[in-house]
Scaffold this active site. Structure first.
Site: not given
Ligand code: SAH
Ligand code: SF4
Length: 366
Positions: A102, A115, A122, A126, A129, A346
């Protein structure tokens, strides 16, 4: 002879988007073309952003045909485009192997910030997230990172252009160091995309050795560091994998040592999690931790998503936190959350493919 370039004289098609700056020079040498042709082709790809060789009108027909038979120009395929009530747009792209990523376009007064993603999923975990819940599906190649920028530049309104690029989409950019720095090199090179280094910001969760390498690389893009806690105990809880490897002291030392160009600062990001890291004591500790580092701080009130294990502090708590920092002379800004209604803010990026995995995903860090 480079393996890639051999391909052009053999049978299989090579993707010119994969070429580094120098590989275009090698290509024209190998084809016995005049030297200037390398820059002509780079211009068509990076400045005029054509998608077909037949559009490269300053090349002869026979040269275009040769490229046609031996090479391709890859482009991401748009799968879905969502618009938020606040004007933010989220784009879901499919890559050549079917992997999905994305990008988010954030218009704001006189700016258009894009962005971009650097990994599908990932490496890290975290706990606040959504991307982190995907695990790492794979690293993106340099051209797949740059292609997000080229695609967007090609599809904006004629009177609009990208002003800023942030590497804050899916993934940890410094865990994919080689491809990310190659991509940055292409975005910055005046004879390729040609963006200014101040317009690009790389955000990292804090891979200390790679922060050092980035500082020495001379790329000079802005560095943003996701701090998100003021004690190792809390950081271990919210960013377990990274903080166990590089605890707060080593991360902040790397920031102190970071060679900043004149008049530049490091950006720290601090996601405010209700009842976890949003107390007045946290704000005061933050002041002590960042003392002496030329920096700005972005406070990001947690962006919620279905099933999220944390909450968003109320506005009063956020403002009180900011006030303590400002009174302590730390420039602290509250980041407006953009695109929350379409899960584009975010930490809200996760592709459906990953939400309903059908294939294998490689779990994170080793
Ligand atoms: N991996 C890099 C860049 C991508 S994350 C990094 O961690 O810095 C970009 C930013 O989004 C980081 O500052 C991260 O702390 C923040 N973030 C992640 N999840 C969030 C959420 N749910 N709400 C608000 N910010 C979040
Ligand atoms: Fe990865 Fe950054 Fe999300 Fe952490 S905050 S899981 S490093 S994308």
């Amino acid at each position: 002879m480079r393996r890639d370039l051999c391909y052009i004289t053999l049978m299989s098609k090579v993707n010119l988007k994969q070429f580094s700056f120098d590989e275009f020079d090698a290509l024209v040498r190998e084809l016995d073309w005049p030297k200037y042709r390398a820059q002509q082709i780079r211009d068509w790809i990076y400045q005029k952003r054509v998608s077909r060789f037949e559009e490269m009108t300053n090349l002869s027909n026979s040269d275009r045909e040769l490229l046609e038979t031996r090479a391709v120009l890859s482009a991401p395929e748009l799968v879905q485009r969502q618009r938020s009530a606040d004007g933010t747009q989220k784009f879901l792209f499919r890559l050549s192997d079917g992997q999905e990523i994305e990008s988010v376009l954030i218009p704001d007064d006189d700016r258009n910030t894009l962005c971009i993603s650097t990994q599908a999923g990932c490496t890290l975990d975290c706990t606040f997230c959504l991307t982190g819940t995907m695990g790492l599906l794979r690293n993106l190649k340099a051209h797949e990172i740059v292609d997000q920028v080229l695609w967007m530049q090609n599809h904006m309104e004629p009177d609009q252009h990208l002003t800023n690029i942030v590497l804050m989409g899916m993934g940890e950019p410094l865990a994919n160091y080689r491809e990310v720095t190659e991509a940055l090199g292409r975005l910055l090179h005046p004879k390729m995309v040609g963006l200014g280094p101040r317009r690009i910001t790389l955000s990292t969760s804090g891979l200390v050795p790679q922060i050092k390498k980035l500082g020495e690389s001379g790329l000079n893009v802005n560095l943003a560091v996701s701090l998100n806690a003021t004690t190792n105990a809390v950081r271990d809880r919210v960013m377990p994998a990274i903080n166990k490897q590089y605890p707060l002291e080593s991360l902040l030392q790397a920031c102190r040592d970071y060679p900043l160009p004149p008049r530049r600062r490091i950006f720290f990001e601090y996601v405010l999690l209700k009842g976890i890291n949003d107390t007045e004591a946290d704000a005061r500790r933050l002041l002590r931790l960042l003392k002496g580092i030329p920096c700005k701080l972005n406070l990001i009130p947690f962006n919620d998503y279905p099933g999220a294990p944390f909450g968003r502090p109320d506005d009063e708590t956020v403002l009180r936190f900011q006030k303590i920092l400002i009174e302590g002379r730390l420039p602290a800004f509250i980041r407006k959350s953009r695109g929350r209604d379409i899960l584009a803010a975010c930490g809200q990026l996760r592709t459906e493919a990953a939400a309903n995995p059908t294939g294998l995903s490689i779990p994170m860090f080793s």
